[in-house]
Structure formats: C-alpha cells, structure tokens
Design a protein around this motif. Structure first.
Motif, PDB file in Angstrom:
ATOM      1  N   LEU A 137      -3.028 -11.336  -2.840  1.00  0.00           N
ATOM      2  CA  LEU A 137      -1.964 -10.346  -3.011  1.00  0.00           C
ATOM      3  C   LEU A 137      -1.846  -9.893  -4.460  1.00  0.00           C
ATOM      4  O   LEU A 137      -1.650  -8.707  -4.735  1.00  0.00           O
ATOM      5  CB  LEU A 137      -0.638 -10.926  -2.524  1.00  0.00           C
ATOM      6  N   SER A 138      -1.971 -10.823  -5.406  1.00  0.00           N
ATOM      7  CA  SER A 138      -1.919 -10.444  -6.813  1.00  0.00           C
ATOM      8  C   SER A 138      -3.071  -9.528  -7.179  1.00  0.00           C
ATOM      9  O   SER A 138      -2.915  -8.573  -7.950  1.00  0.00           O
ATOM     10  CB  SER A 138      -1.947 -11.693  -7.695  1.00  0.00           C
ATOM     11  N   THR A 139      -4.252  -9.807  -6.603  1.00  0.00           N
ATOM     12  CA  THR A 139      -5.423  -8.971  -6.867  1.00  0.00           C
ATOM     13  C   THR A 139      -5.211  -7.557  -6.339  1.00  0.00           C
ATOM     14  O   THR A 139      -5.556  -6.573  -7.001  1.00  0.00           O
ATOM     15  CB  THR A 139      -6.672  -9.578  -6.201  1.00  0.00           C
ATOM     16  N   LEU A 140      -4.636  -7.437  -5.152  1.00  0.00           N
ATOM     17  CA  LEU A 140      -4.542  -6.144  -4.482  1.00  0.00           C
ATOM     18  C   LEU A 140      -3.278  -5.355  -4.844  1.00  0.00           C
ATOM     19  O   LEU A 140      -3.298  -4.121  -4.833  1.00  0.00           O
ATOM     20  CB  LEU A 140      -4.603  -6.338  -2.962  1.00  0.00           C
ATOM     21  N   LEU A 141      -2.193  -6.057  -5.134  1.00  0.00           N
ATOM     22  CA  LEU A 141      -0.923  -5.374  -5.390  1.00  0.00           C
ATOM     23  C   LEU A 141      -0.467  -5.480  -6.836  1.00  0.00           C
ATOM     24  O   LEU A 141       0.443  -4.752  -7.255  1.00  0.00           O
ATOM     25  CB  LEU A 141       0.176  -5.948  -4.482  1.00  0.00           C
ATOM     26  N   GLY A 142      -1.073  -6.391  -7.583  1.00  0.00           N
ATOM     27  CA  GLY A 142      -0.576  -6.693  -8.919  1.00  0.00           C
ATOM     28  C   GLY A 142       0.471  -7.790  -8.838  1.00  0.00           C
ATOM     29  O   GLY A 142       1.135  -7.958  -7.810  1.00  0.00           O
ATOM     30  N   ASP A 143       0.631  -8.518  -9.919  1.00  0.00           N
ATOM     31  CA  ASP A 143       1.526  -9.676  -9.906  1.00  0.00           C
ATOM     32  C   ASP A 143       2.974  -9.298  -9.601  1.00  0.00           C
ATOM     33  O   ASP A 143       3.655  -9.992  -8.834  1.00  0.00           O
ATOM     34  CB  ASP A 143       1.471 -10.397 -11.258  1.00  0.00           C
ATOM     35  N   GLU A 144       3.433  -8.205 -10.175  1.00  0.00           N
ATOM     36  CA  GLU A 144       4.845  -7.832 -10.016  1.00  0.00           C
ATOM     37  C   GLU A 144       5.173  -7.474  -8.573  1.00  0.00           C
ATOM     38  O   GLU A 144       6.135  -7.990  -7.983  1.00  0.00           O
ATOM     39  CB  GLU A 144       5.183  -6.664 -10.942  1.00  0.00           C
ATOM     40  N   ASP A 145       4.375  -6.612  -7.980  1.00  0.00           N
ATOM     41  CA  ASP A 145       4.641  -6.205  -6.599  1.00  0.00           C
ATOM     42  C   ASP A 145       4.383  -7.354  -5.625  1.00  0.00           C
ATOM     43  O   ASP A 145       5.102  -7.515  -4.635  1.00  0.00           O
ATOM     44  CB  ASP A 145       3.783  -4.994  -6.219  1.00  0.00           C
ATOM     45  N   ALA A 146       3.365  -8.158  -5.914  1.00  0.00           N
ATOM     46  CA  ALA A 146       3.098  -9.322  -5.074  1.00  0.00           C
ATOM     47  C   ALA A 146       4.289 -10.271  -5.089  1.00  0.00           C
ATOM     48  O   ALA A 146       4.626 -10.892  -4.070  1.00  0.00           O
ATOM     49  CB  ALA A 146       1.839 -10.038  -5.548  1.00  0.00           C
ATOM     50  N   GLY A 147       4.955 -10.393  -6.229  1.00  0.00           N
ATOM     51  CA  GLY A 147       6.145 -11.224  -6.312  1.00  0.00           C
ATOM     52  C   GLY A 147       7.285 -10.679  -5.478  1.00  0.00           C
ATOM     53  O   GLY A 147       8.077 -11.455  -4.920  1.00  0.00           O
ATOM     54  N   ARG A 148       7.370  -9.353  -5.379  1.00  0.00           N
ATOM     55  CA  ARG A 148       8.455  -8.740  -4.613  1.00  0.00           C
ATOM     56  C   ARG A 148       8.250  -8.864  -3.111  1.00  0.00           C
ATOM     57  O   ARG A 148       9.184  -9.155  -2.369  1.00  0.00           O
ATOM     58  CB  ARG A 148       8.586  -7.249  -4.977  1.00  0.00           C
ATOM     59  N   VAL A 149       7.026  -8.599  -2.646  1.00  0.00           N
ATOM     60  CA  VAL A 149       6.809  -8.491  -1.195  1.00  0.00           C
ATOM     61  C   VAL A 149       5.872  -9.555  -0.654  1.00  0.00           C
ATOM     62  O   VAL A 149       5.523  -9.542   0.530  1.00  0.00           O
ATOM     63  CB  VAL A 149       6.263  -7.090  -0.829  1.00  0.00           C
ATOM     64  N   GLY A 150       5.449 -10.499  -1.506  1.00  0.00           N
ATOM     65  CA  GLY A 150       4.419 -11.447  -1.112  1.00  0.00           C
ATOM     66  C   GLY A 150       4.750 -12.258   0.124  1.00  0.00           C
ATOM     67  O   GLY A 150       3.931 -12.377   1.044  1.00  0.00           O
TER      68      GLY A 150
END
Length: 259
Positions: A92-105
């Motif tokens: 998820l961090s690879t595909l969405l970036g760390d910030e967005d992955a943190g929000r919707v992971g």
C-alpha cells in the motif's frame, strides 16, 4: 487445425560457475557469479506460496484493484502486479504513498481480503506443486511454507495445496512484524525449519522473495509462475530460475535443492 501445445519446460541460470543442467533441459543452464564455489547441501526448503505453489497472484491483483476502486483510488493493474509479493502494508505504501496508505490502509486491506476470498473457488495449485513438496519431504528435507497471508487466506491456500501432513511448519503474516522484502519472514521460517541459512534454499516467484532471502543469507531458486521475468529474478540474485514447480520437480536431481 490448432498447433500442438509446447509442453517443454525450461530452466535458466545466471552466468557463472556451477553444475550443468540435465539434458532434459533444452537451454543451457548457468549459475550465478555470487553463488559459493562449494555451497552447502540443502537440508531444508522454504517455499513462498502465492505465485509459487498456488496460482493466486492475479486474483490478488484483481482484489486490490477492486479495493482501490471502492476507495476512489486509481492504480494501474501492472503497478499492483509489480508490488505483489510485498506485505500488504509495504504494498500500500508503494502504490498509494505513506500518507494515503496511513489514511485508508486498514480499509483497503479489509476490502482486498473480502474480494480475494470471493474468488477462492478459482484458487488452484500449480501443476505438480503438491508433488514437489511431497517429493522433497520424502527425501528427508524439511519443508516450511512462508506466506504473508492472513488467517482466512491461509486457510484457503492450505486447503488447495493439501500438504499439511508433510510440511515441517508454516509461517504466516500473523507470525512476523515486518514483511518481505524485510528478511524477518525468512528468519521465522528458518527457525521453524531448525536449519542454518547456508543449509537452506528459498523458493519464490518475486524479486521481494529474493531480496528477503538474500538479506537472511539464504540462496533463492525462483519460478516464473508469478509473472516476473527470469532476467529480473536473476539480477536480484536468484541462483536459478525455473518455469514453474513442475519444471523444478522435473529437474530436481540436478538442482541446488538436491545437489
């Protein structure tokens, strides 16, 4: 009249010294330059499951794509496939970036699992994959399955493989804090096997498998059944690349798993 299907299976080795292939293989076999001159004989084999023993990678791609669509995120399928083999958090961090992955992971993981399990009836072991596991165990090698799958997904993988009676142990995503390409899953599998890195071979389909195993000091044999090319796998450090589990079984006596 349709052309006859080519049933020939191939094995590929990077340039370097080492054993030569059996005449069963139509292409020359070469070993990686980084492989030791006299590597230890393996006493254990660690297997990745998704894409290596079970035909599941593209089901994962579809499930992630559905999850991203549900969340209003657009991620190309090829990018998802390139990240398959990483743990879900790293994916998820690879595909969405760390910030967005943190929000919707967390929501993305739940959706992925739900959509993936909806396709569980499509899961199947690759040709001869259970036979490969049983053959290795029958020859006295300790076999450990190492997957990042959670409990529900693991239950389905074990069901289709049906090799629980011969494996020494199973490492899942619940058993580790860090996932591939971090070496922790490989270290956990080594602990289950009770063997040293030099005496162990990891079999996987992704470059993330190779990276994780290499960091743990374990040699990797790769298969193409996950959809990653031979050149990329050997560049990552795989000591040999086979088409699939069936090709590895066919060439087992000449492989680093045995000789």
């Amino acid at each position: 009249m349709p052309a006859a299907r080519d049933e020939t299976r191939h094995v590929y080795f990077p340039p370097g010294r080492g054993n030569r292939p059996s005449s069963r293989h139509p292409r020359g076999a070469r070993r990686n330059r980084t492989e030791p001159e006299e590597p230890a004989i393996a006493t254990a084999v660690l297997f990745d499951v998704d894409g290596t023993l079970v035909d599941s990678n593209y089901l994962h791609v579809h499930a992630w794509r559905r999850a991203f669509h549900e969340l209003g995120r657009t991620v190309d399928s090829w990018r998802v496939h390139r990240a398959i083999g990483k743990g879900s958090g790293k994916l998820l961090s690879t595909l969405l970036g760390d910030e967005d992955a943190g929000r919707v992971g967390d929501r993305a993981k739940d959706l992925h699992s739900r959509f993936y399990l909806e396709t569980a009836d499509l899961l199947r072991p690759f040709d001869r994959a259970p036979d490969l596991v049983r053959e290795l165990a029958g020859r006295g090698l300790r076999v450990v399955l190492a997957t990042s799958a959670g409990p529900d997904e693991l239950k389905e993988l074990r069901r289709v493989l049906d090799v629980d009676d011969v494996v020494t142990g199973i490492v899942s995503g619940d058993d580790v804090d860090a996932t591939k390409p971090d070496p922790e899953p490989v270290f956990a599998a080594l602990e289950k096997a009770g063997t040293a890195p030099a005496d162990t071979i990891f079999v996987g389909d992704a470059v993330w498998d190779v990276h994780a195993a290499t960091k743990a000091g374990v040699r990797t044999v790769s298969v193409l059944s996950g959809g990653v090319g031979a050149a990329e796998l050997t560049d990552a450090g795989a000591v040999a690349v086979y088409d699939d589990a069936a090709a590895l079984l066919a060439g087992l006596d000449d492989s680093v798993l045995i000789s």
